[in-house]
Motif scaffolding. Structure first.
Motif, PDB file in Angstrom:
ATOM      1  N   ALA A 129       0.838  -1.200   0.000  1.00 45.27           N
ATOM      2  CA  ALA A 129       0.000   0.000   0.000  1.00 45.27           C
ATOM      3  C   ALA A 129       0.871   1.247   0.000  1.00 45.27           C
ATOM      4  O   ALA A 129       1.902   1.308   0.694  1.00 45.27           O
ATOM      5  CB  ALA A 129      -0.917  -0.003   1.223  1.00 45.27           C
ATOM      6  N   ILE A 130       0.484   2.243  -0.776  1.00 45.08           N
ATOM      7  CA  ILE A 130       1.234   3.502  -0.865  1.00 45.08           C
ATOM      8  C   ILE A 130       0.775   4.439   0.244  1.00 45.08           C
ATOM      9  O   ILE A 130      -0.415   4.730   0.377  1.00 45.08           O
ATOM     10  CB  ILE A 130       1.031   4.161  -2.243  1.00 45.08           C
ATOM     11  CG1 ILE A 130       1.591   3.245  -3.339  1.00 45.08           C
ATOM     12  CG2 ILE A 130       1.699   5.532  -2.292  1.00 45.08           C
ATOM     13  CD1 ILE A 130       1.309   3.744  -4.745  1.00 45.08           C
TER      14      ILE A 130
ATOM     15  N   PHE B 169       0.484  14.285  -5.353  1.00 42.32           N
ATOM     16  CA  PHE B 169      -0.611  13.755  -6.162  1.00 42.32           C
ATOM     17  C   PHE B 169      -0.965  12.373  -5.645  1.00 42.32           C
ATOM     18  O   PHE B 169      -0.083  11.521  -5.469  1.00 42.32           O
ATOM     19  CB  PHE B 169      -0.215  13.656  -7.639  1.00 42.32           C
ATOM     20  CG  PHE B 169      -1.223  12.925  -8.484  1.00 42.32           C
ATOM     21  CD1 PHE B 169      -2.345  13.572  -8.961  1.00 42.32           C
ATOM     22  CD2 PHE B 169      -1.047  11.572  -8.789  1.00 42.32           C
ATOM     23  CE1 PHE B 169      -3.285  12.886  -9.730  1.00 42.32           C
ATOM     24  CE2 PHE B 169      -1.978  10.888  -9.558  1.00 42.32           C
ATOM     25  CZ  PHE B 169      -3.099  11.550 -10.028  1.00 42.32           C
ATOM     26  N   CYS B 170      -2.249  12.155  -5.395  1.00 46.00           N
ATOM     27  CA  CYS B 170      -2.750  10.864  -4.926  1.00 46.00           C
ATOM     28  C   CYS B 170      -3.746  10.340  -5.950  1.00 46.00           C
ATOM     29  O   CYS B 170      -4.883  10.814  -6.004  1.00 46.00           O
ATOM     30  CB  CYS B 170      -3.394  11.016  -3.546  1.00 46.00           C
ATOM     31  SG  CYS B 170      -4.164   9.518  -2.912  1.00 46.00           S
ATOM     32  N   GLY B 171      -3.320   9.402  -6.781  1.00 48.95           N
ATOM     33  CA  GLY B 171      -4.207   8.819  -7.779  1.00 48.95           C
ATOM     34  C   GLY B 171      -4.826   7.547  -7.234  1.00 48.95           C
ATOM     35  O   GLY B 171      -4.137   6.538  -7.083  1.00 48.95           O
ATOM     36  N   GLN B 172      -6.096   7.587  -6.902  1.00 49.22           N
ATOM     37  CA  GLN B 172      -6.724   6.450  -6.249  1.00 49.22           C
ATOM     38  C   GLN B 172      -7.782   5.796  -7.141  1.00 49.22           C
ATOM     39  O   GLN B 172      -8.269   6.406  -8.094  1.00 49.22           O
ATOM     40  CB  GLN B 172      -7.342   6.873  -4.917  1.00 49.22           C
ATOM     41  CG  GLN B 172      -8.437   7.929  -5.034  1.00 49.22           C
ATOM     42  CD  GLN B 172      -8.901   8.417  -3.671  1.00 49.22           C
ATOM     43  OE1 GLN B 172      -8.171   8.397  -2.692  1.00 49.22           O
ATOM     44  NE2 GLN B 172     -10.151   8.846  -3.602  1.00 49.22           N
ATOM     45  N   VAL B 173      -8.113   4.578  -6.817  1.00 51.02           N
ATOM     46  CA  VAL B 173      -9.108   3.820  -7.576  1.00 51.02           C
ATOM     47  C   VAL B 173     -10.493   4.400  -7.300  1.00 51.02           C
ATOM     48  O   VAL B 173     -10.915   4.519  -6.151  1.00 51.02           O
ATOM     49  CB  VAL B 173      -9.074   2.331  -7.183  1.00 51.02           C
ATOM     50  CG1 VAL B 173     -10.163   1.557  -7.939  1.00 51.02           C
ATOM     51  CG2 VAL B 173      -7.692   1.732  -7.472  1.00 51.02           C
TER      52      VAL B 173
ATOM     53  N   VAL C 104      -4.649   3.689  -3.177  1.00 56.19           N
ATOM     54  CA  VAL C 104      -3.798   4.559  -3.976  1.00 56.19           C
ATOM     55  C   VAL C 104      -3.059   3.736  -5.027  1.00 56.19           C
ATOM     56  O   VAL C 104      -2.323   2.797  -4.693  1.00 56.19           O
ATOM     57  CB  VAL C 104      -2.781   5.312  -3.105  1.00 56.19           C
ATOM     58  CG1 VAL C 104      -1.918   6.228  -3.964  1.00 56.19           C
ATOM     59  CG2 VAL C 104      -3.504   6.127  -2.033  1.00 56.19           C
ATOM     60  N   ALA C 105      -3.247   4.080  -6.296  1.00 53.72           N
ATOM     61  CA  ALA C 105      -2.579   3.391  -7.396  1.00 53.72           C
ATOM     62  C   ALA C 105      -1.294   4.096  -7.815  1.00 53.72           C
ATOM     63  O   ALA C 105      -0.334   3.456  -8.236  1.00 53.72           O
ATOM     64  CB  ALA C 105      -3.513   3.283  -8.598  1.00 53.72           C
ATOM     65  N   LEU C 106      -1.272   5.406  -7.728  1.00 56.80           N
ATOM     66  CA  LEU C 106      -0.106   6.192  -8.130  1.00 56.80           C
ATOM     67  C   LEU C 106       0.048   7.366  -7.180  1.00 56.80           C
ATOM     68  O   LEU C 106      -0.886   8.153  -7.012  1.00 56.80           O
ATOM     69  CB  LEU C 106      -0.272   6.702  -9.575  1.00 56.80           C
ATOM     70  CG  LEU C 106       0.795   7.653 -10.123  1.00 56.80           C
ATOM     71  CD1 LEU C 106       2.171   6.994 -10.093  1.00 56.80           C
ATOM     72  CD2 LEU C 106       0.445   8.079 -11.546  1.00 56.80           C
ATOM     73  N   GLY C 107       1.210   7.459  -6.559  1.00 54.28           N
ATOM     74  CA  GLY C 107       1.474   8.567  -5.640  1.00 54.28           C
ATOM     75  C   GLY C 107       2.764   9.271  -6.009  1.00 54.28           C
ATOM     76  O   GLY C 107       3.729   8.631  -6.453  1.00 54.28           O
ATOM     77  N   ALA C 108       2.787  10.572  -5.846  1.00 53.04           N
ATOM     78  CA  ALA C 108       3.992  11.353  -6.136  1.00 53.04           C
ATOM     79  C   ALA C 108       4.020  12.572  -5.238  1.00 53.04           C
ATOM     80  O   ALA C 108       2.976  13.095  -4.834  1.00 53.04           O
ATOM     81  CB  ALA C 108       4.033  11.777  -7.609  1.00 53.04           C
ATOM     82  N   ALA C 109       5.220  13.024  -4.924  1.00 53.47           N
ATOM     83  CA  ALA C 109       5.397  14.232  -4.124  1.00 53.47           C
ATOM     84  C   ALA C 109       6.642  14.958  -4.615  1.00 53.47           C
ATOM     85  O   ALA C 109       7.624  14.318  -5.020  1.00 53.47           O
ATOM     86  CB  ALA C 109       5.521  13.896  -2.640  1.00 53.47           C
ATOM     87  N   VAL C 110       6.584  16.279  -4.600  1.00 52.91           N
ATOM     88  CA  VAL C 110       7.689  17.117  -5.065  1.00 52.91           C
ATOM     89  C   VAL C 110       7.879  18.274  -4.105  1.00 52.91           C
ATOM     90  O   VAL C 110       6.902  18.866  -3.633  1.00 52.91           O
ATOM     91  CB  VAL C 110       7.404  17.675  -6.482  1.00 52.91           C
ATOM     92  CG1 VAL C 110       8.447  18.707  -6.880  1.00 52.91           C
ATOM     93  CG2 VAL C 110       7.353  16.545  -7.506  1.00 52.91           C
TER      94      VAL C 110
END
Length: 331
Positions: free
Chosen positions: A204-205, A225-229, A283-289
């Protein structure tokens, strides 16, 4: 008060196959500058778009804002429809929108901005991309200038630019423009961002962990960015998704992270994609900057997400609640 019309250009939205997101976003952001007197949806195509613009102009709209159809696919014909009506093209404004955009993909937008005159008075037409981000970028660039533009196209005198006092609606909002410049004065120093995490995981992310990973004392902006189902796709109820990653998926996402981080001016980046079985809400795709300034942070975040979505070799099996399923070769 100026009258504003918003037109969404999209075959799928017009057919009811997709929700209109960019049109309502434009209405929300433009309502601070004038009265929204019309919100319409039309199909792609030169005739449909030109007819919609003409109707809005004859309805005495001062500003006609279109969203959608500005790209390079075969059905992206909004610029052609607009150019056929424009009497005075404002290429400086077109350049301003592209220069202030938060994504490098803005160079693919062919949006036209100009003044038309359909016999009932002039109107300013603005073509924006068919995304919420593209709409926001265009309005950020042009919004503070609208009062002045509308005043000038109606042969008004040059407004006095003043910060003190309360300028009337026909005056240029100098204070707003100056504030925008101050808040966006940060300059990209061209440094590479550190890639602190990039890969594919079966676990799990945790978005909190991603934010901690990019924490940096030099950062003035941290975005994620939190890309969830979600529980639906094109009107069909989704129960779960299974992601299957190519053996080289880790290498691909790492390559993308390093490529977009180069000369980005940001501090740190973390991006990770999930594989395996996911339920709605996972969460399927997570990113932080993290970056010194928000412009670099937002720009890098959007670029890495778009690149991962386009390039990562991950297939997904959507399980629908009616018992059917569908495989697609996209993240």
């Amino acid at each position: 008060m100026m009258k504003i019309a918003v037109i969404t250009v999209s075959d799928r939205v017009a057919r009811g196959e997709r929700e209109d997101l960019s049109g309502p976003r434009a209405v929300e952001l433009l309502s601070r500058y004038g009265d929204i007197v019309e919100q319409a949806v039309v199909s792609d195509g030169t005739e449909s778009v030109a007819d919609a613009i003409t109707r809005s102009a004859r309805g005495k709209a001062d500003v006609i804002f279109t969203t959608g159809g500005t790209g390079i696919t075969g059905r992206d014909l909004t610029p052609e429809a607009t150019a056929g009506l424009v009497k005075k093209r404002l290429t400086g404004l077109e350049a301003r929108v592209r220069d202030m955009a938060s994504t490098p993909y803005s160079v693919l937008s062919r949006g036209v901005i100009g003044i038309i005159d359909e016999g009932v008075g002039p109107a300013l037409v603005i073509n924006a991309p068919g995304s919420q981000g593209g709409v926001a970028d265009a309005i950020d660039a042009i919004g503070p200038l609208l009062d002045h533009i509308v005043d000038q196209m109606n042969d008004g005198d040059h407004a006095v630019r003043t910060v003190m006092g309360s300028p009337s609606s026909s005056h240029f909002h100098a204070h707003e423009e100056i504030t925008r410049r101050v808040q966006n004065r940060g300059v990209n120093d061209g440094t590479d961002a550190s890639v602190v995490l990039a890969g594919v995981t079966g676990q799990a992310i945790n978005m909190d962990e991603l934010l901690k990973a990019v924490d940096d004392r030099t950062a003035g902006a941290v975005v994620s960015f939190c890309g969830q189902v979600r529980n639906h796709d094109d009107g069909r109820a989704v129960g779960s998704i299974d992601y299957q990653a190519h053996p080289d998926a880790d290498k691909v996402i790492e390559r993308v992270a390093y490529e977009v981080s180069a000369s980005s001016g940001a501090c740190k980046i973390a991006v990770i994609h999930r594989e395996g079985h996911l339920e709605v809400g996972d969460v399927a795709l997570g990113a932080a900057v993290s970056a010194s300034h928000r412009a670099e942070a937002f720009r890098l975040l959007e670029e890495v997400i778009e690149r991962v979505k386009m390039e990562l070799p991950v297939w997904k099996k959507q399980q629908f609640e009616d018992g059917s399923h569908e495989w697609t070769g996209t993240a």
